[in-house]
Scaffold this motif. Structure first.
Motif, PDB file in Angstrom:
ATOM      1  N   ALA A 182       0.834  -1.209   0.000  1.00 50.75           N
ATOM      2  CA  ALA A 182       0.000   0.000   0.000  1.00 50.75           C
ATOM      3  C   ALA A 182       0.860   1.247   0.000  1.00 50.75           C
ATOM      4  CB  ALA A 182      -0.922  -0.012   1.216  1.00 50.75           C
ATOM      5  N   ARG A 183       1.970   1.221   0.774  1.00 51.52           N
ATOM      6  CA  ARG A 183       2.785   2.427   0.835  1.00 51.52           C
ATOM      7  C   ARG A 183       3.486   2.673  -0.491  1.00 51.52           C
ATOM      8  NH1 ARG A 183       7.082   3.637   5.471  1.00 51.52           N
ATOM      9  NH2 ARG A 183       8.051   1.814   4.591  1.00 51.52           N
ATOM     10  N   SER A 184       3.996   1.623  -1.139  1.00 50.19           N
ATOM     11  CA  SER A 184       4.653   1.933  -2.399  1.00 50.19           C
ATOM     12  C   SER A 184       3.662   2.253  -3.497  1.00 50.19           C
ATOM     13  CB  SER A 184       5.612   0.860  -2.853  1.00 50.19           C
ATOM     14  OG  SER A 184       5.438  -0.305  -2.296  1.00 50.19           O
ATOM     15  N   ALA A 185       2.416   1.783  -3.360  1.00 44.47           N
ATOM     16  CA  ALA A 185       1.406   2.235  -4.323  1.00 44.47           C
ATOM     17  C   ALA A 185       1.118   3.718  -4.135  1.00 44.47           C
ATOM     18  CB  ALA A 185       0.129   1.418  -4.157  1.00 44.47           C
ATOM     19  N   MET A 186       1.094   4.181  -2.876  1.00 38.02           N
ATOM     20  CA  MET A 186       0.911   5.611  -2.651  1.00 38.02           C
ATOM     21  C   MET A 186       2.088   6.404  -3.208  1.00 38.02           C
ATOM     22  SD  MET A 186      -1.922   6.280  -1.320  1.00 38.02           S
ATOM     23  CE  MET A 186      -1.934   7.864  -0.520  1.00 38.02           C
ATOM     24  N   HIS A 187       3.295   5.846  -3.069  1.00 39.12           N
ATOM     25  CA  HIS A 187       4.470   6.538  -3.595  1.00 39.12           C
ATOM     26  C   HIS A 187       4.442   6.629  -5.103  1.00 39.12           C
ATOM     27  CE1 HIS A 187       7.469   7.271  -0.398  1.00 39.12           C
ATOM     28  NE2 HIS A 187       6.585   6.587   0.266  1.00 39.12           N
TER      29      HIS A 187
ATOM     30  N   GLN B 275      -3.997   6.492  -7.559  1.00 40.05           N
ATOM     31  CA  GLN B 275      -5.078   7.128  -6.801  1.00 40.05           C
ATOM     32  C   GLN B 275      -6.087   6.096  -6.322  1.00 40.05           C
ATOM     33  OE1 GLN B 275      -5.256  10.293  -5.877  1.00 40.05           O
ATOM     34  NE2 GLN B 275      -3.214  10.465  -6.772  1.00 40.05           N
ATOM     35  N   PRO B 276      -6.577   6.261  -5.080  1.00 35.30           N
ATOM     36  CA  PRO B 276      -7.635   5.363  -4.603  1.00 35.30           C
ATOM     37  C   PRO B 276      -8.913   5.539  -5.418  1.00 35.30           C
ATOM     38  CG  PRO B 276      -6.637   6.499  -2.769  1.00 35.30           C
ATOM     39  CD  PRO B 276      -6.101   7.141  -4.002  1.00 35.30           C
TER      40      PRO B 276
ATOM     41  N   ARG C 291       9.798  -0.760  -7.376  1.00 32.50           N
ATOM     42  CA  ARG C 291      10.172   0.639  -7.233  1.00 32.50           C
ATOM     43  C   ARG C 291      10.788   1.124  -8.525  1.00 32.50           C
ATOM     44  NH1 ARG C 291      13.921   1.073  -2.414  1.00 32.50           N
ATOM     45  NH2 ARG C 291      13.728   3.248  -2.919  1.00 32.50           N
ATOM     46  N   GLY C 292      10.573   2.417  -8.796  1.00 31.30           N
ATOM     47  CA  GLY C 292      11.134   2.985 -10.003  1.00 31.30           C
ATOM     48  C   GLY C 292      12.640   2.840  -9.995  1.00 31.30           C
TER      49      GLY C 292
ATOM     50  N   LYS D 187      11.820  10.230  -5.369  1.00 32.75           N
ATOM     51  CA  LYS D 187      10.874  11.337  -5.296  1.00 32.75           C
ATOM     52  C   LYS D 187      10.751  11.855  -3.878  1.00 32.75           C
ATOM     53  CE  LYS D 187       7.924   9.725  -9.001  1.00 32.75           C
ATOM     54  NZ  LYS D 187       6.677   9.010  -9.216  1.00 32.75           N
ATOM     55  N   HIS D 188      10.832  10.960  -2.907  1.00 29.83           N
ATOM     56  CA  HIS D 188      10.586  11.359  -1.529  1.00 29.83           C
ATOM     57  C   HIS D 188      11.846  11.175  -0.713  1.00 29.83           C
ATOM     58  CE1 HIS D 188       6.228  11.539  -2.146  1.00 29.83           C
ATOM     59  NE2 HIS D 188       6.475  10.599  -3.014  1.00 29.83           N
TER      60      HIS D 188
END
Lengths: 100, 109, 95
Positions: free
Chosen positions: A86-91, A95-96, C83-84, C89-90
């Protein structure tokens, strides 16, 4: 003994619909977050029901301890990987899904 | 009663394994093939259990889920980098050579 | 041998088979990896039920290995594949 065995059977039967609904959710849900929700929560509850039922039926403390250890490991693994996905999808700025 | 249900279980398992293997070999997306391979390993462990070989099933579970899958995924990332361009590959190779050169020097010393 | 547990395992097996549709159709790579995780959980449940059904306590150890190594593939996937490639980015650490 018989009461324990039968209540274990009831618990196992109770756990099966959770697994099936987890799979249905994985197929039918529209979004990666909702799919994660269906997959991790429903499956772990189903596995918990099955583990409790089998532990009631087993009648030995060693087997019960091993079953509970298996459930604990599955809980840790699935929650950790759910959080990571979930966190890397947010990164990645996925979009939900919203009803629109 | 018990044996007929076991036979149903075996037939369903074999059909799933065959379909999985066919899709795994016929797909063109490499990542999809890797995920299908991991799933194939998990189901193959169940098949070994049904063939009354729990030791082989243990090895299949440990190797298929723990070793081969992550190795394939890491190799996939390396392959994407190589496809991306020569410069990236050069820097990677240099870093790899430096990394490998270190233990040799310490051994020689 | 108790036919009841084996029947429950037989009920759980289509849950794995149907989940394969998501591997073949999933739009993002994470969907496919999630299905592998579903296979792990369902596989543990089937192994536990088979262990009770076939009367073989050794299968509990295989289920233990399954659950121990279930997170490994997903974590490698997140850290290495999805991961890219190199773009940050962050600032706060992802791993």
């Amino acid at each position: 003994m018989n009461i324990l065995y039968n209540s274990g059977t009831v618990l196992i039967i109770l756990g099966l619909p959770f697994f099936l609904s987890g799979t249905v959710g994985l197929i039918r849900f529209p979004d990666i977050y909702t799919r994660l929700h269906a997959l991790t929560k429903a499956d772990n509850v189903g596995l918990g029901c099955i583990v409790c039922g089998l532990a009631l039926q087993s009648g030995s403390w060693a087997v019960t301890a091993k079953l509970l250890l298996i459930w604990l490991l599955v809980l840790i693994a699935s929650s950790a990987s759910c959080h990571l996905i979930a966190r890397s999808a947010m990164h990645k700025n996925i979009q939900p899904w919203t009803r629109s | 009663m018990s044996y007929s249900i076991l036979t149903c279980f075996d037939i369903l398992l074999i059909l799933t394994l065959l379909w999985l293997g066919w899709r795994l070999l016929s797909t063109e997306d490499i990542f999809k093939a890797v995920v299908l391979f991991i799933s194939f390993g998990l189901l193959m462990a169940l098949a070994w259990v049904r063939m009354r070989a729990p030791d082989v099933a243990l090895a299949e579970a440990a190797l298929g889920a723990g070793l081969t899958g992550p190795l394939f995924l890491a190799a996939l990332r390396r392959m994407k980098r190589i496809h991306k361009g020569e410069r990236r590959l050069d820097s990677d190779e240099n870093r790899g050579e430096d990394h490998e050169a270190d233990p040799e020097q310490t051994q020689a010393a | 041998m108790s036919w009841m547990h084996i029947f429950f395992a037989l009920v759980l097996l289509p849950a794995i088979g149907v989940g394969m549709i998501r591997i073949l159709r999933g739009p993002t790579a994470a969907d496919r990896m999630m299905t592998a995780q579903l296979f792990g959980t369902c596989g543990v449940a089937i192994l536990l039920l088979l262990s009770a059904g076939m009367g073989n306590p050794v299968l509990l150890d295989i289920a233990l290995v399954f659950s121990l190594l279930a997170a490994l593939a997903t974590m490698t996937f997140i850290r290495r594949t999805w991961r890219g490639s190199g773009k940050k980015k962050h600032e706060y650490p992802l791993q």
